[in-house]
Design an enzyme around this catalytic site. Structure first.
Site, PDB file in Angstrom:
ATOM      1  CD  GLN A 116       3.000   1.325  -0.745  1.00  0.00           C
ATOM      2  OE1 GLN A 116       2.932   2.552  -0.417  1.00  0.00           O
ATOM      3  NE2 GLN A 116       3.618   0.508  -1.451  1.00  0.00           N
TER       4      GLN A 116
ATOM      5  CG  HIS B 110      -2.739  -2.393  -5.783  1.00  0.00           C
ATOM      6  ND1 HIS B 110      -1.339  -2.492  -5.494  1.00  0.00           N
ATOM      7  CD2 HIS B 110      -3.226  -1.219  -5.759  1.00  0.00           C
ATOM      8  CE1 HIS B 110      -1.034  -1.123  -5.553  1.00  0.00           C
ATOM      9  NE2 HIS B 110      -1.932  -0.298  -5.248  1.00  0.00           N
TER      10      HIS B 110
ATOM     11  NE  ARG C 281      -6.586   1.861  -6.743  1.00  0.00           N
ATOM     12  CZ  ARG C 281      -7.414   2.470  -6.751  1.00  0.00           C
ATOM     13  NH1 ARG C 281      -8.763   2.521  -6.509  1.00  0.00           N
ATOM     14  NH2 ARG C 281      -7.134   3.989  -6.820  1.00  0.00           N
TER      15      ARG C 281
ATOM     16  NE  ARG D  71     -12.144   0.406  -4.306  1.00  0.00           N
ATOM     17  CZ  ARG D  71     -11.590  -0.830  -4.539  1.00  0.00           C
ATOM     18  NH1 ARG D  71     -11.642  -1.565  -4.005  1.00  0.00           N
ATOM     19  NH2 ARG D  71     -11.314  -0.839  -5.889  1.00  0.00           N
TER      20      ARG D  71
ATOM     21  CB  THR E 164       3.362  -2.424  -3.000  1.00  0.00           C
ATOM     22  OG1 THR E 164       2.733  -2.075  -1.892  1.00  0.00           O
ATOM     23  CG2 THR E 164       2.104  -2.872  -3.804  1.00  0.00           C
TER      24      THR E 164
HETATM   25  C1  LIG Z   1      -7.733   4.541  -3.823  1.00  0.00           C
HETATM   26  C2  LIG Z   1      -6.518   3.372  -3.542  1.00  0.00           C
HETATM   27  C3  LIG Z   1      -5.285   3.738  -3.297  1.00  0.00           C
HETATM   28  C4  LIG Z   1      -4.421   2.729  -3.125  1.00  0.00           C
HETATM   29  N1  LIG Z   1      -3.254   2.963  -2.801  1.00  0.00           N
HETATM   30  C5  LIG Z   1      -2.301   2.286  -2.625  1.00  0.00           C
HETATM   31  C6  LIG Z   1      -0.800   2.317  -2.376  1.00  0.00           C
HETATM   32  O1  LIG Z   1      -0.362   3.829  -2.308  1.00  0.00           O
HETATM   33  N2  LIG Z   1       0.048   1.574  -1.964  1.00  0.00           N
HETATM   34  C7  LIG Z   1      -0.202   0.314  -1.929  1.00  0.00           C
HETATM   35  O2  LIG Z   1       0.577  -0.774  -1.688  1.00  0.00           O
HETATM   36  N3  LIG Z   1      -1.625  -0.057  -2.099  1.00  0.00           N
HETATM   37  C8  LIG Z   1      -2.619   0.818  -2.373  1.00  0.00           C
HETATM   38  N4  LIG Z   1      -3.863   0.437  -2.383  1.00  0.00           N
HETATM   39  C9  LIG Z   1      -4.324  -0.869  -2.127  1.00  0.00           C
HETATM   40  C10 LIG Z   1      -4.608  -0.944  -0.603  1.00  0.00           C
HETATM   41  O3  LIG Z   1      -3.520  -0.808  -0.002  1.00  0.00           O
HETATM   42  C11 LIG Z   1      -5.334  -2.347  -0.328  1.00  0.00           C
HETATM   43  O4  LIG Z   1      -4.582  -3.350  -0.880  1.00  0.00           O
HETATM   44  C12 LIG Z   1      -6.838  -2.245  -1.208  1.00  0.00           C
HETATM   45  O5  LIG Z   1      -7.522  -1.208  -0.829  1.00  0.00           O
HETATM   46  C13 LIG Z   1      -7.689  -3.560  -0.551  1.00  0.00           C
HETATM   47  O6  LIG Z   1      -8.672  -3.692  -1.083  1.00  0.00           O
HETATM   48  P1  LIG Z   1     -10.164  -3.121  -0.644  1.00  0.00           P
HETATM   49  O7  LIG Z   1     -10.190  -1.677  -1.187  1.00  0.00           O
HETATM   50  O8  LIG Z   1     -11.015  -3.679  -1.434  1.00  0.00           O
HETATM   51  O9  LIG Z   1     -10.348  -3.215   0.586  1.00  0.00           O
HETATM   52  C14 LIG Z   1      -4.878   1.406  -2.944  1.00  0.00           C
HETATM   53  C15 LIG Z   1      -6.123   1.281  -2.952  1.00  0.00           C
HETATM   54  C16 LIG Z   1      -7.214   2.049  -3.287  1.00  0.00           C
HETATM   55  C17 LIG Z   1      -8.367   1.796  -3.403  1.00  0.00           C
END
Ligand SMILES: Cc1cc2nc3c(=O)[nH]c(=O)nc-3n(C[C@H](O)[C@H](O)[C@H](O)COP(=O)(O)O)c2cc1C
Length: 391
Positions: A132, A282, A285, A337, A160
């Protein structure tokens, strides 16, 4: 740690164990979302508005969960999503996720914000790994990471697109994520009592050498980017569609855009030459107030599903959620998560338990639906409540 049933029956149980082990700053970084967390709540709620239409008295002696994603045959219809700062949650972090994915016949997507090296993460896995990409550290750093991922044998690049700036994650502000990740020891003092109250996490963090620079964001001429909080790391990491030209030139394999929430962006992704996209908020977030991602999935599948591989993530906490997303047209899904709670609670064993829960859930759901394989699931097995869909 005992992770067997009935101590750990579902993902909520892993979340509870993660909360107990982690200091608030780290748990809330994992668990939290932007602003009022409206999008996060809607992402989870949306599954309740998808209704199954089972076919009973159908023989389903076995259940094949295999899918093909970006040319890779996977034994499971879910992939482990990129989770930045995994090493902060557990010293094995990204290594554990990569290993668990490979052992279970699925893929792992390594975040740019990893605490472990691209090459070491690949070496842990028997299965395919994807990288990623954030443009943190600038184009030079990104090109260097792409070259390393290619040399190490990563199979696809996930770019992303939903982080022009970091979202307003208020839990991180309150918990002092910025000073805690910074270099001024005095600024950390107000947050230390909570950290000291979590000795199991603290001992592991100290033994792991504490915060270290990002090993995969190597800025030409100045070396690895120092450990900073996510908001600082994403400053000036903005990607635009014009960047896809040089990204395409540096990477010969499949490219996937991650963070598509509208049909317009889905079409732009196809025009930019991406082989796939991930419908994603995302994890709620970034921009709070966008719809739960499941609501926009059917429209995006209708518009571009025959031109690109539509993957999906957001709010998946049960195997039945995976089946619902696939019923609404996703080729496969990403877990975020759901596995990270397991990782934070117990490293490798926690991720294994999360995967085991999902596998059992999906098989049970398929049998109850009257399907003998995940590839059989389509829109005839689900319907949605009025008002579900957002276009
Ligand atoms: C703690 C955390 C860190 C994340 N870090 C990244 C990241 O570094 N790069 C990215 O593209 N998405 C990141 N994401 C998004 C996840 O790749 C994914 O899209 C998302 O967690 C899916 O939703 P869910 O947690 O409800 O399953 C992050 C999500 C969380 C919860």
């Amino acid at each position: 740690m005992n992770l067997a049933s009935p101590r750990v029956v579902n993902i909520k149980d892993l979340r509870r164990l993660a909360r107990a082990r982690l200091p608030d700053a780290v748990f809330d970084y994992l668990d939290g979302a932007a602003d009022d967390e409206v999008t996060l709540k809607d992402s989870e709620r949306a599954y309740q508005e998808v209704i199954f239409k089972p076919r009973f008295a159908v023989a389903t002696p076995s259940c094949d969960l295999g899918v093909t994603v970006l040319g890779q045959k996977l034994d499971l219809p879910f992939i482990l999503a990129p989770i930045g700062y995994s090493r902060l949650m557990h010293p094995r972090g990204e290594l554990a996720a990569s290993r668990a994915a490979g052992r279970n016949g699925t893929a792992y997507i390594l975040s740019t914000m990893s605490g472990h090296r691209i090459e070491d993460v690949k070496a842990e896995s028997a299965g395919p790994t994807f990288y990623q990409l954030y443009l943190a550290g600038g184009r030079g750093a990104a090109e260097a990471a792409i070259a390393r991922a290619k040399a190490a044998g990563y199979k696809a690049l996930f770019v992303t697109i939903d982080t022009p700036v970091a979202g307003n994650r208020e839990r991180d502000v309150r918990n002092g994520m910025k000073p805690l990740m910074g270099t001024n020891p005095f600024a950390k003092i107000p947050y230390l009592p909570n950290i000291l109250a979590h000795p199991r996490w603290l001992a592991a963090f100290l033994a792991d050498g504490m915060s270290r620079p990002f090993p995969n964001i190597v800025v030409p001429g100045s070396g690895p980017l120092a450990a900073v909080d996510v908001a600082s790391a994403l400053e000036s990491a903005q990607v635009s569609w014009t960047d896809f030209k040089w990204i395409r030139e540096s990477w010969s394999g499949p490219i996937v855009t991650k963070g598509v929430m509208t049909v317009d962006d889905a079409r732009r992704s196809v025009d930019a030459g991406a082989q796939g996209l991930v419908v994603s908020t995302h994890a709620g977030r970034q921009l709070d107030g966008v719809a739960g991602s499941l609501r926009v999935l059917p429209g995006i599948v209708e518009a571009v599903g025959d031109k690109t591989e539509v993957l999906f993530d957001g709010g998946i906490r049960r195997g039945s959620d995976v089946v619902k997303a696939i019923g609404l047209g996703a080729k496969a899904v990403l877990l975020g998560r759901a596995y990270a709670y397991g990782m934070a609670a117990a490293g490798d064993a926690g991720i294994e338990r999360a995967i085991e829960i999902f596998r059992a859930d999906i098989i049970r759901t398929l049998k109850l639906l009257g399907c003998s394989s995940i590839s059989q699931v389509d829109s005839s097995y689900v319907t949605t409540r009025p008002g579900f869909r957002v276009d």
